[in-house]
Design an enzyme around this catalytic site. Structure first.
Site, PDB file in Angstrom:
ATOM      1  CE  LYS A  92      -3.699   4.150   6.509  1.00  0.00           C
ATOM      2  NZ  LYS A  92      -2.756   4.346   7.607  1.00  0.00           N
ATOM      3  CE  LYS A 113      -6.988   5.124   8.783  1.00  0.00           C
ATOM      4  NZ  LYS A 113      -5.585   5.266   8.920  1.00  0.00           N
TER       5      LYS A 113
HETATM    6  C1  PBG Z   1      -0.707   6.111  10.284  1.00  0.00           C
HETATM    7  C2  PBG Z   1      -2.176   6.328  10.368  1.00  0.00           C
HETATM    8  C3  PBG Z   1      -2.955   7.289   9.728  1.00  0.00           C
HETATM    9  C4  PBG Z   1      -4.253   7.161  10.249  1.00  0.00           C
HETATM   10  C5  PBG Z   1      -4.225   6.107  11.139  1.00  0.00           C
HETATM   11  N1  PBG Z   1      -2.932   5.600  11.191  1.00  0.00           N
HETATM   12  C6  PBG Z   1      -2.585   8.345   8.761  1.00  0.00           C
HETATM   13  C7  PBG Z   1      -2.148   8.004   7.404  1.00  0.00           C
HETATM   14  O1  PBG Z   1      -2.111   6.843   6.995  1.00  0.00           O
HETATM   15  O2  PBG Z   1      -1.758   8.952   6.711  1.00  0.00           O
HETATM   16  C8  PBG Z   1      -5.419   8.015   9.904  1.00  0.00           C
HETATM   17  C9  PBG Z   1      -6.457   8.134  10.968  1.00  0.00           C
HETATM   18  C10 PBG Z   1      -7.435   9.252  10.777  1.00  0.00           C
HETATM   19  O3  PBG Z   1      -7.436   9.967   9.760  1.00  0.00           O
HETATM   20  O4  PBG Z   1      -8.245   9.435  11.693  1.00  0.00           O
HETATM   21  N2  PBG Z   1      -0.266   5.587   9.085  1.00  0.00           N
END
Ligand code: PBG
Length: 330
Positions: A197, A250
């Site tokens: 991520k 992601k």
């Molecule tokens: C929680 C999380 C996030 C997303 C999924 N889980 C936000 C982040 O990490 O700031 C993003 C999902 C999206 O942008 O559709 N940590």
């Protein structure tokens, strides 16, 4: 060149739709789609998210309509995100047995027993400072956060989650979650790790939706630097070691090189998450009349699968299911 020498003609297998579909290399299936959905405290709420037109925040009493639509469309998996009424320093709403996600899970399980329920496991929607863990000064404390993440995952499973998906990017959280689930008899509950991520501006609209933008600083001390490829592999392999069942990359669209790399390196299923910013860009450009959204949605999905995605998490899940039914993609 003498025309008689031109024996290799790639165009030969592009001559008709039937032939093109016969020789197609990438095939997709509705069973691999996951729809992310926001649930919030309150009653009678179906609130459109301004930066994600067409996506809503639902109170528990209203989410049934949406779940029904999904089932009808043939999308049988959802990923739940919770928006609590109150936030605090340690994100206690995340592991409250009557927290928003826990209540949504119980309700969804009761009314839609066949729906597959996945939960996002993270602290950022629940902490007053918006970071994905507990703070020590301005630093997110890794090992203290692990305990809370594990508690959160367990409370989700006990409320009915079929699978948990930790998205916090703390080191060691897959092992911590696996351990607490096993200790409590949930040895069969899979973990989908948001293993790879990146710290991405593509999450902007999501943070509006969930009110989870960090109050200070950014997430770069735990989410990955987007310049890095090998580090993505390192994260994926570590989570495989710790017992993850599915590895996610992601965002999706700008990271398809990483999806390919991970898919080639591991034997677990690979998920990719087409995040809120990808959704918002398509919606905004379509609204301006600058792109054909339906075609773009198909092309984005096909490219994710072509790169090695087995499981695609997308706010366009319902639309894609329809396009697959209509034979426009897949
Ligand atoms: C929680 C999380 C996030 C997303 C999924 N889980 C936000 C982040 O990490 O700031 C993003 C999902 C999206 O942008 O559709 N940590």
């Amino acid at each position: 060149m003498n025309i008689m020498e031109l024996v290799k003609r790639p165009r030969r297998i592009r001559g008709s739709e039937t032939l093109r579909r016969m020789v197609r290399e990438t095939r997709m299936d509705k069973a691999s789609l996951i729809y992310p959905m926001f649930v919030m405290e309150g009653n009678d709420i179906r609130e459109e998210i301004p930066s994600m037109e067409g996506q809503y925040r639902y109170s528990v009493d209203c989410m049934g309509e949406e779940l029904e639509q999904l089932v009808k469309a043939g999308v049988n998996s959802v990923m739940l995100f919770g928006i609590p009424a109150v936030k605090d320093e340690v994100g206690s709403g995340a592991y409250d047995e009557n927290g928003i996600v826990q209540r949504a899970l119980r309700e969804a399980k009761k009314s839609f027993p066949d729906l597959y329920l996945i939960t996002d496991v993270c602290m950022c929607e629940y902490t007053s400072h918006g970071h994905c863990g507990v703070l020590c000064g301005h630093y997110v404390d890794n090992d203290k956060t692990l305990e809370l993440l594990a508690k959160t995952a367990l409370s989700h499973v006990e409320a009915g989650a079929d699978m948990v998906a930790p998205s916090d990017m703390m080191d060691g959280r897959i092992a911590a979650i696996r351990h607490i689930l096993d200790e409590n008899g949930h040895v069969e509950t899979p973990i989908m790790s948001y293993a790879v991520k990146y710290a991405s501006a593509f999450y902007g609209p999501f943070r509006d939706a969930a009110g989870s933008a960090p109050a200070f600083g950014d997430r770069k001390s735990y989410q990955m630097d987007f310049h890095n490829r090998r580090e993505g592999l390192k994260e994926a392999l570590l989570d495989v070691e710790e017992g993850a069942d599915i590895i996610m990359v992601k965002p999706a669209m700008s990271y398809l090189d990483v999806v390919r790399e991970v898919a080639d390196a591991i034997t677990l299923p690979v998920a990719s998450y087409s995040v809120s910013g990808e959704y918002a860009m398509v919606k905004a450009a379509a609204k301006m009349g600058w792109i054909d959204a339906e075609k773009i949605i198909c092309e984005m999905a096909a490219s994710a699968y072509r790169a090695g995605t087995d499981i695609y998490i997308t706010y366009f899940a319902k639309e894609l299911a329809r396009f697959m039914d209509e034979g426009r993609i897949g």
